[in-house]
Motif scaffolding. Structure first.
Motif, PDB file in Angstrom:
ATOM      1  N   LEU A  48       0.884  -1.220   0.114  1.00  0.00           N
ATOM      2  CA  LEU A  48       0.132   0.116  -0.081  1.00  0.00           C
ATOM      3  C   LEU A  48       0.687   1.170  -0.078  1.00  0.00           C
ATOM      4  O   LEU A  48       0.710   2.186  -0.736  1.00  0.00           O
ATOM      5  N   GLU A  49       1.841   1.321   0.944  1.00  0.00           N
ATOM      6  CA  GLU A  49       2.791   2.344   0.915  1.00  0.00           C
ATOM      7  C   GLU A  49       3.490   2.414  -0.507  1.00  0.00           C
ATOM      8  O   GLU A  49       3.641   3.735  -1.045  1.00  0.00           O
ATOM      9  N   LEU A  50       3.993   1.554  -1.268  1.00  0.00           N
ATOM     10  CA  LEU A  50       4.406   1.640  -2.541  1.00  0.00           C
ATOM     11  C   LEU A  50       3.445   2.288  -3.683  1.00  0.00           C
ATOM     12  O   LEU A  50       3.877   2.949  -4.293  1.00  0.00           O
ATOM     13  N   ALA A  51       2.222   1.627  -3.385  1.00  0.00           N
ATOM     14  CA  ALA A  51       1.104   2.293  -4.291  1.00  0.00           C
ATOM     15  C   ALA A  51       0.883   3.721  -4.174  1.00  0.00           C
ATOM     16  O   ALA A  51       0.635   4.468  -5.135  1.00  0.00           O
ATOM     17  N   GLY A  52       1.076   4.229  -2.771  1.00  0.00           N
ATOM     18  CA  GLY A  52       0.650   5.709  -2.454  1.00  0.00           C
ATOM     19  C   GLY A  52       2.104   6.352  -3.119  1.00  0.00           C
ATOM     20  O   GLY A  52       2.159   7.421  -3.733  1.00  0.00           O
ATOM     21  N   VAL A  53       3.478   5.827  -2.901  1.00  0.00           N
ATOM     22  CA  VAL A  53       4.257   6.524  -3.596  1.00  0.00           C
ATOM     23  C   VAL A  53       4.132   6.802  -5.414  1.00  0.00           C
ATOM     24  O   VAL A  53       4.471   7.466  -5.844  1.00  0.00           O
ATOM     25  N   LEU A  54       3.865   5.600  -5.962  1.00  0.00           N
ATOM     26  CA  LEU A  54       3.618   5.627  -7.335  1.00  0.00           C
ATOM     27  C   LEU A  54       2.355   6.341  -7.535  1.00  0.00           C
ATOM     28  O   LEU A  54       2.331   6.808  -8.866  1.00  0.00           O
ATOM     29  N   MET A  55       1.357   6.927  -6.948  1.00  0.00           N
ATOM     30  CA  MET A  55       0.398   7.735  -7.132  1.00  0.00           C
ATOM     31  C   MET A  55       1.054   8.986  -7.481  1.00  0.00           C
ATOM     32  O   MET A  55       0.297   9.990  -8.204  1.00  0.00           O
ATOM     33  N   GLY A  56       1.955   9.430  -7.033  1.00  0.00           N
ATOM     34  CA  GLY A  56       2.442  10.779  -6.972  1.00  0.00           C
ATOM     35  C   GLY A  56       3.322  10.868  -8.572  1.00  0.00           C
ATOM     36  O   GLY A  56       3.910  12.009  -8.975  1.00  0.00           O
TER      37      GLY A  56
END
Length: 235
Positions: free
Chosen positions: A144-152
């Protein structure tokens, strides 16, 4: 770059260059300054001296949000998610710049929702879209944290121990995703203690010891370097 805490020098005149378009590894024994270096680069803490250049532009001492908007995203050694928010809410908060309450009230844009769902599918947790983050396993929280990074939509992604506390199946998933994203043009800088992951995944490896780099090169070269064997492997 130099950073001290009281009488302890965490980063000691370190000069490092990472390769754009590659998967770069940053390894070294505990306490060698890797995470402090990450924090200085991403604006979480300010270096005492030195400068950070990103694509020939100085980003030293800029705020973390400005550095993120410049194209650098990062994860943390210990997961940073909003535990009482849903998985989807965590992703929407990651890319909005107003208060959290206003973010969630205005998070109705279908294009953004679909983009978030796309990243959840990529990391393999789309079935958990409506689950609260606190109910996810630690490995799922890392995804989930990685997906949040990728959202940027960063061009450069800095991962701090992505394999830490994660089971082998999820390590394999993370490694596969890094390879895919790298093939799509993303640059990676990865701090990691899992040497099997580093040596199989990275194109270029930098080794830290006592706050500064002691070796760098391709994984096969690093594995044979006597300075690395002495400092990191204790040989």
């Amino acid at each position: 770059m130099t950073k001290t805490f009281g009488g302890v020098t965490a980063v000691d005149g370190a000069s490092v260059q990472f390769q754009e378009g590659k998967v770069n590894g940053l390894i070294g024994p505990n306490g060698s300054g890797k995470t402090t270096f990450f924090n200085c680069v991403t604006g979480m803490i300010k270096p005492d001296s030195g400068s950070v250049l990103y694509r020939d532009k100085t980003i030293t001492r800029q705020s973390p949000d400005r550095i993120a908007r410049a194209g650098i995203g990062r994860s943390f050694q210990l997961c940073r998610v909003f535990p009482r928010m849903t998985v989807m809410e965590n992703l929407l908060v990651a890319v909005r710049h107003t208060s959290i309450g206003r973010q969630l009230r205005s998070a109705r844009d279908e294009e953004e929702l679909e983009r978030a769902r796309g990243w959840l599918r990529r990391v393999g947790i789309d079935h958990l879209e409506h689950a609260e983050a606190r109910n996810l396993s630690y490995g799922q929280q890392k995804l989930l944290e990685l997906a949040g990074v990728l959202m940027g939509e960063p061009d450069t992604i800095m991962l701090d121990e992505p394999a830490g506390g994660v089971n082998p199946a999820l390590i394999g998933r993370i490694s596969t995703l890094v390879r895919e994203l790298n093939a799509e043009g993303k640059t990676f800088i990865i701090v990691e203690h899992n040497m099997e992951m580093v040596m199989s995944l990275c194109d270029h490896v930098v080794v830290f010891d006592r706050g500064r780099p002691i070796a760098e090169g391709a994984p096969e070269i690093i594995q044979r370097d006597p300075r690395v064997l002495e400092a990191y492997l204790g040989v």
